[in-house]
Design a protein around this motif. Structure first.
Motif, PDB file in Angstrom:
ATOM      1  N   LEU A 197       0.833  -1.205   0.000  1.00 59.23           N
ATOM      2  CA  LEU A 197       0.000   0.000   0.000  1.00 59.23           C
ATOM      3  C   LEU A 197       0.866   1.254   0.000  1.00 59.23           C
ATOM      4  N   GLU A 198       1.894   1.257   0.841  1.00 62.58           N
ATOM      5  CA  GLU A 198       2.789   2.412   0.915  1.00 62.58           C
ATOM      6  C   GLU A 198       3.503   2.641  -0.413  1.00 62.58           C
ATOM      7  N   GLN A 240      -5.787   4.109  -4.698  1.00 56.35           N
ATOM      8  CA  GLN A 240      -5.111   5.269  -4.118  1.00 56.35           C
ATOM      9  C   GLN A 240      -5.910   5.823  -2.944  1.00 56.35           C
ATOM     10  N   ASP A 241      -7.227   5.972  -3.113  1.00 51.75           N
ATOM     11  CA  ASP A 241      -8.070   6.484  -2.026  1.00 51.75           C
ATOM     12  C   ASP A 241      -8.035   5.546  -0.823  1.00 51.75           C
ATOM     13  N   THR A 242      -8.080   4.243  -1.099  1.00 51.62           N
ATOM     14  CA  THR A 242      -8.055   3.257  -0.009  1.00 51.62           C
ATOM     15  C   THR A 242      -6.716   3.270   0.716  1.00 51.62           C
ATOM     16  N   CYS A 243      -5.623   3.366  -0.062  1.00 50.08           N
ATOM     17  CA  CYS A 243      -4.293   3.434   0.559  1.00 50.08           C
ATOM     18  C   CYS A 243      -4.201   4.608   1.517  1.00 50.08           C
ATOM     19  N   ARG A 244      -4.672   5.768   1.072  1.00 44.83           N
ATOM     20  CA  ARG A 244      -4.622   6.952   1.936  1.00 44.83           C
ATOM     21  C   ARG A 244      -5.435   6.731   3.203  1.00 44.83           C
ATOM     22  N   ASP A 260      -3.586   6.577   6.633  1.00 43.55           N
ATOM     23  CA  ASP A 260      -3.932   7.679   7.530  1.00 43.55           C
ATOM     24  C   ASP A 260      -4.458   7.150   8.864  1.00 43.55           C
ATOM     25  N   THR A 261      -5.212   6.052   8.820  1.00 48.85           N
ATOM     26  CA  THR A 261      -5.722   5.452  10.052  1.00 48.85           C
ATOM     27  C   THR A 261      -4.573   4.994  10.945  1.00 48.85           C
ATOM     28  N   PHE A 262      -3.577   4.366  10.336  1.00 41.54           N
ATOM     29  CA  PHE A 262      -2.424   3.920  11.119  1.00 41.54           C
ATOM     30  C   PHE A 262      -1.589   5.114  11.582  1.00 41.54           C
ATOM     31  N   ASP A 263      -1.517   6.169  10.764  1.00 43.80           N
ATOM     32  CA  ASP A 263      -0.808   7.377  11.197  1.00 43.80           C
ATOM     33  C   ASP A 263      -1.486   7.975  12.433  1.00 43.80           C
ATOM     34  N   ARG A 264      -2.826   7.995  12.414  1.00 43.68           N
ATOM     35  CA  ARG A 264      -3.538   8.543  13.565  1.00 43.68           C
ATOM     36  C   ARG A 264      -3.299   7.681  14.811  1.00 43.68           C
ATOM     37  N   LEU A 265      -3.278   6.368  14.604  1.00 47.45           N
ATOM     38  CA  LEU A 265      -2.973   5.480  15.729  1.00 47.45           C
ATOM     39  C   LEU A 265      -1.562   5.742  16.248  1.00 47.45           C
ATOM     40  N   ASP A 266      -0.631   5.913  15.322  1.00 45.51           N
ATOM     41  CA  ASP A 266       0.754   6.197  15.703  1.00 45.51           C
ATOM     42  C   ASP A 266       0.824   7.491  16.506  1.00 45.51           C
ATOM     43  N   CYS A 267       0.085   8.511  16.032  1.00 43.95           N
ATOM     44  CA  CYS A 267       0.077   9.792  16.750  1.00 43.95           C
ATOM     45  C   CYS A 267      -0.530   9.628  18.146  1.00 43.95           C
TER      46      CYS A 267
END
Length: 322
Positions: free
Chosen positions: A19-20, A78-82, A86-93
């Motif tokens: 995905l990345e 592309q939309d799904t990847c984002r 983004d969900t994992f980025d929010r979890l990371d944050c």
């Protein structure tokens, strides 16, 4: 509710790394660029793309000439990847927020001219919080607006405030625009110039849509002045070098002259200049800032002048063009 069998199949077969990689290829428009950014070999990127395509059973992109174009399936991916990343980025944050500022990532998107002062702000911030990682990208104004609309970064730095967007914005640094000429230019010997004296000169400017160009156009419109001969260039550096070569008279952010090799240039004393705009740090109004992003925003607002003392900056600007 149970997921459909094909959805279960995709969830089992598709990896986060794929995905990345696909999202990076889609955003940068090519395998070569994605490989460079991800520090991977081109064959490695191509292999992961092929595996992802085989899993989906549909082509994700096509190459026409040298241009990579997403298919309908590619746009949906592309939309799904984002969304997923983004969900994992929010979890990371969220996890990093629980840790405080010992760890985390700050994502910045900035106008290219910000490179003349941004390192001087990032340096002390990262020294204060050594566990923080920073990703920042430079882009022309249209690229930054696209990233802002898609909420792809934490904070954005613009040199001319966007309008019509639901954003929070904070001016934090003046951005003087100056008129510069080769020291042998006829206007260089003039002690005072009116705007009308620039109208027949070949003016070297940033392209339409750039922050400095928008500020200049607004100013000229208010003064009812039209420039008859203009030449658009992609960067401040290109303008500076072209002015030095005697091609014309340029309008530049004074920051572009601070640390540059400016021998042979003079700043023209033109009525209405320096034209002072401001640098703004921006985020979408509805965005929940991570602890890292909120801390950097407050650091910039509270300490920018401490790390960029304005009297010294203005003195260096003056020295750079005399």
């Amino acid at each position: 509710m149970a997921r459909r069998p094909e959805a279960q199949h995709l969830a089992k077969q598709v990896t986060m790394r794929q995905l990345e990689i696909f999202l990076t290829v889609a955003e940068l428009g090519g395998v070569v660029q994605a490989a460079e950014k991800l520090h991977l070999s081109q064959p490695s990127v191509s292999i992961q793309l092929r595996k992802l395509t085989e899993t989906l059973g549909l082509p994700l992109y096509e190459i026409v000439g040298r241009q990579l174009t997403l298919t309908e399936a590619g746009h949906r991916m592309q939309d799904t990847c984002r969304e997923v990343l983004d969900t994992f980025d929010r979890l990371d944050c969220d996890i990093n927020d629980l840790k405080g500022l010992r760890a985390g990532r700050l994502r910045l998107a900035v106008d290219p001219s910000a490179k003349y002062f941004l390192p001087q702000l990032l340096g002390p911030f990262m020294a204060q919080y050594p566990g923080i990682d920073v990703d920042f990208v430079e882009g022309k104004r249209s690229d930054l607006l696209e990233r802002l609309n898609e909420d792809r970064d934490d904070l954005y730095i613009f040199n001319h405030l966007p309008t019509g967007l639901d954003i929070n914005h904070f001016p934090f640094l003046p951005n003087p625009l100056v008129v510069v000429a080769n020291k042998e230019h006829a206007l260089a010997k003039k002690k005072q110039l009116g705007l009308s004296q620039l109208s027949e000169e070949r003016m070297l400017l940033r392209g339409q849509g750039s922050g400095s160009r928008l500020a200049l156009d607004e100013f000229l419109t208010a003064q009812n002045i039209k420039l008859n001969r203009t030449m658009e260039l992609d960067s401040s550096e290109a303008i500076r070098l072209s002015v030095k070569a005697g091609i014309g008279v340029g309008v530049l952010s004074a920051y572009a002259l601070v640390n540059a090799h400016t021998e042979g240039l003079v700043k023209l004393n033109v009525k209405g200049f320096p034209l002072t705009t401001h640098w703004h740090i921006i985020h979408r109004r509805q965005k929940k800032l991570s602890t890292v992003a909120a801390s950097f925003l407050q650091f910039v607002l509270d300490e920018a002048e401490q790390h960029l003392p304005m009297e010294q900056i203005h003195a260096r600007m003056q020295q750079a063009v005399h």
